[in-house]
Structure formats: C-alpha cells, structure tokens
Design a protein around this motif. Sequence first.
Motif, mmCIF file in Angstrom:
data_model
loop_
_atom_site.group_PDB
_atom_site.id
_atom_site.type_symbol
_atom_site.label_atom_id
_atom_site.label_comp_id
_atom_site.label_asym_id
_atom_site.label_seq_id
_atom_site.Cartn_x
_atom_site.Cartn_y
_atom_site.Cartn_z
ATOM 1 N N ARG A 1 -109.550 -41.288 -82.808
ATOM 2 C CA ARG A 1 -109.007 -40.359 -81.906
ATOM 3 C C ARG A 1 -107.554 -40.897 -81.480
ATOM 4 O O ARG A 1 -106.815 -40.029 -81.727
ATOM 5 N N VAL A 2 -107.625 -42.103 -80.990
ATOM 6 C CA VAL A 2 -106.253 -42.658 -80.599
ATOM 7 C C VAL A 2 -105.156 -42.780 -81.730
ATOM 8 O O VAL A 2 -104.089 -42.333 -81.537
ATOM 9 N N LEU B 1 -109.638 -45.472 -71.384
ATOM 10 C CA LEU B 1 -108.596 -45.901 -72.274
ATOM 11 C C LEU B 1 -107.653 -46.567 -70.774
ATOM 12 O O LEU B 1 -107.730 -45.918 -69.596
ATOM 13 N N GLY C 1 -115.420 -46.325 -74.232
ATOM 14 C CA GLY C 1 -114.285 -45.340 -74.497
ATOM 15 C C GLY C 1 -113.257 -45.159 -73.638
ATOM 16 O O GLY C 1 -112.243 -44.245 -73.887
ATOM 17 N N VAL D 1 -116.827 -51.004 -79.306
ATOM 18 C CA VAL D 1 -116.247 -49.638 -78.982
ATOM 19 C C VAL D 1 -116.765 -48.945 -80.310
ATOM 20 O O VAL D 1 -116.555 -49.596 -81.524
ATOM 21 N N ASP E 1 -106.768 -40.774 -68.704
ATOM 22 C CA ASP E 1 -107.655 -40.217 -69.403
ATOM 23 C C ASP E 1 -106.984 -39.582 -70.932
ATOM 24 O O ASP E 1 -106.066 -39.797 -70.946
ATOM 25 N N GLU E 2 -107.979 -38.909 -71.530
ATOM 26 C CA GLU E 2 -107.247 -38.580 -72.815
ATOM 27 C C GLU E 2 -106.103 -37.352 -72.837
ATOM 28 O O GLU E 2 -105.183 -37.603 -73.617
ATOM 29 N N ALA F 1 -108.913 -52.738 -78.904
ATOM 30 C CA ALA F 1 -110.441 -52.233 -78.749
ATOM 31 C C ALA F 1 -111.353 -53.148 -78.546
ATOM 32 O O ALA F 1 -111.321 -54.129 -79.249
ATOM 33 N N TYR G 1 -116.164 -46.092 -83.210
ATOM 34 C CA TYR G 1 -114.914 -46.233 -84.178
ATOM 35 C C TYR G 1 -114.486 -44.802 -83.698
ATOM 36 O O TYR G 1 -113.040 -44.517 -83.881
ATOM 37 N N GLU G 2 -115.112 -43.821 -83.535
ATOM 38 C CA GLU G 2 -114.660 -42.523 -83.050
ATOM 39 C C GLU G 2 -113.352 -42.304 -82.006
ATOM 40 O O GLU G 2 -112.277 -41.818 -82.056
ATOM 41 N N HIS G 3 -113.506 -43.357 -81.057
ATOM 42 C CA HIS G 3 -112.553 -43.431 -80.055
ATOM 43 C C HIS G 3 -111.326 -43.998 -80.510
ATOM 44 O O HIS G 3 -110.231 -43.764 -80.287
ATOM 45 N N ILE H 1 -108.972 -50.268 -75.141
ATOM 46 C CA ILE H 1 -110.298 -49.048 -75.105
ATOM 47 C C ILE H 1 -111.362 -49.970 -74.965
ATOM 48 O O ILE H 1 -111.555 -50.933 -75.796
#
Length: 138
Positions: free
Chosen positions: A119-120, A73, A71, A112, A81-82, A108, A114-116, A67
């Motif tokens: 989410r992962v 990936l 953000g 970066v 992508d997500e 990471a 933290y929300e990314h 990451i």
Amino acid sequence: MAFSSGSGKGPMADINVTPLVDVMLVLLIIFMITAPILTHKVKIDLPQPNPDVVTPENPPDPVRLKIDQAGALYWNDTPVDESGLKAQLAVIGGQSDLTKQPEVQINADDGVAYEHVARVLSDAKSYGLTKIGFTEGQ
C-alpha cells in the motif's frame, strides 16, 4: 565369466574396472564438448551514464518511513496515519525538479504483512515518487 578363474581354485577376487573406464571416458568426452560452450561470452547491453543529467550538489536528506509489525507508520520517527502519509507523499511528489526530491527509505519490520508495504509503495508511485529505497534495522 567374472567368477571363474583359469586355475579353477575359486572365485576371482579382482575388480572389473572396464565399466569404470567406460564411464570415465564418456564423462571426459562430455566435459571436452561442454567446456568451450561454458566459456562463450554473452554480450549484454548495459545502460550507459547520461552526461546531460546533473546531480545535485546538496541532495536533500532522505525521508525515513518505518512500518512496524502492526502496520503503524512512522515518518522520520513521528507517528503518522495513512491520510497524513498521503499528504506528505503529495508534498514530496509535487516538486517539479526531480533532483530536489528526497529519497524515501522504507524500513519494514520482519513480521509486517506485505499488504502494508504494498500500500505504501502504491501510494508513493501514485504521487510520482521516483527515489524509493529499502533499509533494515535501526
């Protein structure tokens, strides 16, 4: 009287060590009382290895998930992508044999958000992944 001397020739130049001795004796008593308490052993119930669990002879190669600061990936150095990430996680998490499930190593960047990462991790948990690790560098 600390400043008077018996001869009356001026103030006494000696240091009064009585308060110092009193403090040192109190500290000595405190350390004598607390030392046996510090050496008291605490019993900890650690998990024991389970001999019934079979470790795989050829474990699968770990999956490297990077990451970056923005953000974005990268699944084994391939941009994803997500929705593609969720599809890959579903494939890995859908394996019924947990010993054949590869470890997902998340790398990471320092900057970066933290929300990314959260989410992962949430997606990995929702697809039933149990082997998740964190790496740095590379």
